[in-house]
Design an enzyme around this catalytic site. Structure first.
Site, PDB file in Angstrom:
ATOM      1  N   TYR A 187      61.212  58.599  26.206  1.00  0.00           N
ATOM      2  CA  TYR A 187      60.597  59.477  25.196  1.00  0.00           C
ATOM      3  C   TYR A 187      59.163  59.854  25.568  1.00  0.00           C
ATOM      4  O   TYR A 187      58.659  60.876  25.138  1.00  0.00           O
ATOM      5  CB  TYR A 187      60.600  58.807  23.812  1.00  0.00           C
ATOM      6  CG  TYR A 187      61.753  59.231  22.932  1.00  0.00           C
ATOM      7  CD1 TYR A 187      62.875  59.875  23.463  1.00  0.00           C
ATOM      8  CD2 TYR A 187      61.741  58.990  21.569  1.00  0.00           C
ATOM      9  CE1 TYR A 187      63.938  60.244  22.661  1.00  0.00           C
ATOM     10  CE2 TYR A 187      62.794  59.363  20.758  1.00  0.00           C
ATOM     11  CZ  TYR A 187      63.887  59.986  21.312  1.00  0.00           C
ATOM     12  OH  TYR A 187      64.940  60.352  20.504  1.00  0.00           O
ATOM     13  N   LYS A 254      66.752  45.729  31.322  1.00  0.00           N
ATOM     14  CA  LYS A 254      67.382  45.863  32.641  1.00  0.00           C
ATOM     15  C   LYS A 254      66.389  45.325  33.679  1.00  0.00           C
ATOM     16  O   LYS A 254      66.119  45.943  34.707  1.00  0.00           O
ATOM     17  CB  LYS A 254      67.709  47.357  32.846  1.00  0.00           C
ATOM     18  CG  LYS A 254      68.575  47.668  33.998  1.00  0.00           C
ATOM     19  CD  LYS A 254      70.035  47.298  33.807  1.00  0.00           C
ATOM     20  CE  LYS A 254      70.803  47.530  35.082  1.00  0.00           C
ATOM     21  NZ  LYS A 254      71.938  46.668  35.300  1.00  0.00           N
ATOM     22  N   ASP A 308      73.546  45.847  30.727  1.00  0.00           N
ATOM     23  CA  ASP A 308      74.969  46.118  30.957  1.00  0.00           C
ATOM     24  C   ASP A 308      75.853  45.033  30.349  1.00  0.00           C
ATOM     25  O   ASP A 308      76.921  45.304  29.819  1.00  0.00           O
ATOM     26  CB  ASP A 308      75.280  46.320  32.454  1.00  0.00           C
ATOM     27  CG  ASP A 308      74.494  45.391  33.338  1.00  0.00           C
ATOM     28  OD1 ASP A 308      73.872  45.854  34.299  1.00  0.00           O
ATOM     29  OD2 ASP A 308      74.487  44.180  33.060  1.00  0.00           O
ATOM     30  N   ASP A 332      69.168  53.957  22.640  1.00  0.00           N
ATOM     31  CA  ASP A 332      69.903  55.175  22.317  1.00  0.00           C
ATOM     32  C   ASP A 332      71.391  54.957  22.575  1.00  0.00           C
ATOM     33  O   ASP A 332      72.244  55.182  21.707  1.00  0.00           O
ATOM     34  CB  ASP A 332      69.344  56.301  23.218  1.00  0.00           C
ATOM     35  CG  ASP A 332      69.861  57.661  22.834  1.00  0.00           C
ATOM     36  OD1 ASP A 332      70.480  57.778  21.765  1.00  0.00           O
ATOM     37  OD2 ASP A 332      69.646  58.612  23.600  1.00  0.00           O
TER      38      ASP A 332
END
Ligand code: NAD
Length: 447
Positions: A187, A254, A308, A332
């Site tokens: 963003y 991540k 993940d 998101d």
């Protein structure tokens, strides 16, 4: 405070003192009807909330609703779909709830706020024929509220309602709240076109500083994640877990690939828990290293998961998660994936929050073809109001709404969208009700 169109009703102004909201028995709460089906769902939500509050507190508490105008109403009253006054009124009142707003998406120069039709001229709408709703294309009203009010946390509870057809075997175990960072990561990111001067300069700089080669025909993206942005988001998630007696908070990242953005998100999250919440939280490491895996009573577990793996875990072991905190992009994906787990329906509530201001919202769009038909499902905005009541500490009224929604669905008194799905699953006792009829079905079942 003086406003031009917003009339502040008699009631208690909500204040923010020593890091806490101070809420009287007659709090003034902003309400933005929204475009399209906002016309249908927003008044139903108000009726349901008024009934729950009246019942829960025996008439001793009541909300003083304060209409605030944006979208079509803003255009008609101020000549602007996003009047500055609507931002100031929300800032002043501290809590507001809104319906959906039209967002232009195509390349056309104008959009009709009655029916969302896009065209290349102002004046009369080529589709619905109305001449008081067409305005020049603009940036998303929702995004501008978030930016102007610095609403840094996007909060999305995801919960299964018994009776709603779901593709997931463990859907009934899904009951968690997602805290997605709203201002950083992609963003606040930059995206430089391949071959542009900036992309070339960054590729050269990286080569010079690290020795690493990036293919010259690459586009380059930059995603900032800061300590400040991370800590204020994680603080909100930890407070939510604490205030609602939830068992765990999971930091999702991540960091195995991007140590100094994603990885730091988790590191700063743990730091914040230790700095601001003392021993309220127990890390998963401490749980196994020092406590033999036995969670001490009254404590909350803080853990982290690689992004993940969490997408697998929410499908295979959803019951192990109660609050998830994520940077923007993963948040998101997670918000949409999680909603699919519980049936993918427009029932999901949501809010965008800063420390002082919270704007609750219907999470679906304006569905213009159903406007004014008293047909659509008001569940999303009603459950957002339920969340708002919890945010205010009015849990008794929130519980009444939740119970009413659960019971209306299990009794099969539902709007067309759910009725179609439930009948498709072979249920024969489904009664299709209108938008306001669903509100009444909830009120009839509050306890
Ligand atoms: P949408 O969510 O408005 O509608 C898609 C379909 O979903 C509808 O045709 C309808 O079948 C169904 N639907 C949506 N809400 C429903 C409800 N409450 N009950 C029953 N069925 C429902 O998405 P769209 O058609 O892509 O967008 C229409 C407009 O809404 C666009 O201008 C878009 O930008 C805007 N939008 C706003 C928000 C928001 O304000 N938060 C979110 C999404 C889309």
């Amino acid at each position: 405070m003086e406003f031009k169109e917003v009339k502040i009703p008699a009631g208690d102004l909500i204040t923010y003192e020593n890091g806490k909201l101070v809420i009287g028995d007659n709090p003034i709460i902003g309400v933005l009807r929204g475009d399209g089906i906002g016309l249908d769902i927003t008044p139903v939500m108000q009726t349901v909330v008024d009934a729950a509050v009246g019942k829960a507190y025996d008439g001793k508490r009541a909300i003083a609703w304060c209409p605030i105008y944006s979208g079509l109403e803003g255009l008609q009253r101020y000549g602007s779909e996003f009047p500055e006054e609507s931002v100031e009124a929300i800032r002043y009142l501290k809590i507001a709830i809104k319906g959906p707003f039209t967002t232009p998406i195509g390349e056309e120069t104008h959009v009709c706020l009655h029916c969302a039709h896009q065209q290349y001229h102002g004046g009369k709408c080529d589709k619905c024929g109305k001449d008081d709703g067409v305005c020049e294309r603009f940036r998303s009203i929702n995004v501008r509220f978030r930016q102007h009010l610095d609403l840094f946390a996007c909060v999305r509870p995801v919960k299964y309602f018994k009776g709603v057809p779901s593709p997931n075997k463990y859907a009934d175990k899904v009951d968690f709240v997602i805290f997605r960072e709203n201002t950083e990561d992609v963003y606040a990111g930059y995206d430089f076109e391949r071959g542009s001067d900036t992309a070339k300069a960054i590729i050269e700089l990286i080569k010079e500083k690290t020795g690493r080669e990036i293919r010259p025909d690459s586009g380059i993206g930059v995603k900032p994640i800061s300590e400040f942005g991370t800590k204020r988001l994680v603080r909100k998630a930890l407070e939510w877990a604490k205030n609602n007696n939830l068992p765990s908070v999971t930091l999702v990242h991540k960091g195995n690939i991007m140590k100094f953005t994603e990885g730091s998100f988790a590191k700063w999250g743990y730091e914040l828990a230790a700095e601001d919440f003392g021993d309220t939280f127990v890390t998963e490491k401490a749980l196994w290293d020092e406590m033999d895996g036995k969670m001490p009573a009254g404590k909350i577990l803080i853990k982290d998961r690689i992004a993940d793996s969490i997408f697998q875990q929410i499908q295979t072991r959803p019951g192990e998660y109660s609050v998830l905190a994520l940077p923007n992009l993963n948040g998101d994906y997670m918000s949409d994936a999680a909603i699919a787990l519980v049936g993918g329906l427009g029932l999901g509530p949501g809010a965008n929050m800063s420390d002082e201001v919270a704007l609750f919202e219907a999470t679906h769009g304006t569905a213009p073809k159903y406007t004014g038909m008293d047909k659509v499902n008001p569940g999303s905005i009603i459950l957002s109001a339920e969340m708002m009541l919890r945010h205010m500490g009015w849990t008794e009224a929130a519980d009444m709404i939740l119970h009413g929604v659960e019971k209306a669905i299990t009794d099969g008194h539902v709007t067309y969208d759910l009725a179609r799905l439930m009948k498709g699953e072979g249920r024969e006792d489904v009664t299709e009700v209108s938008c306001s009829g669903f509100g009444q079905a909830i009120i009839d079942r509050m306890s």
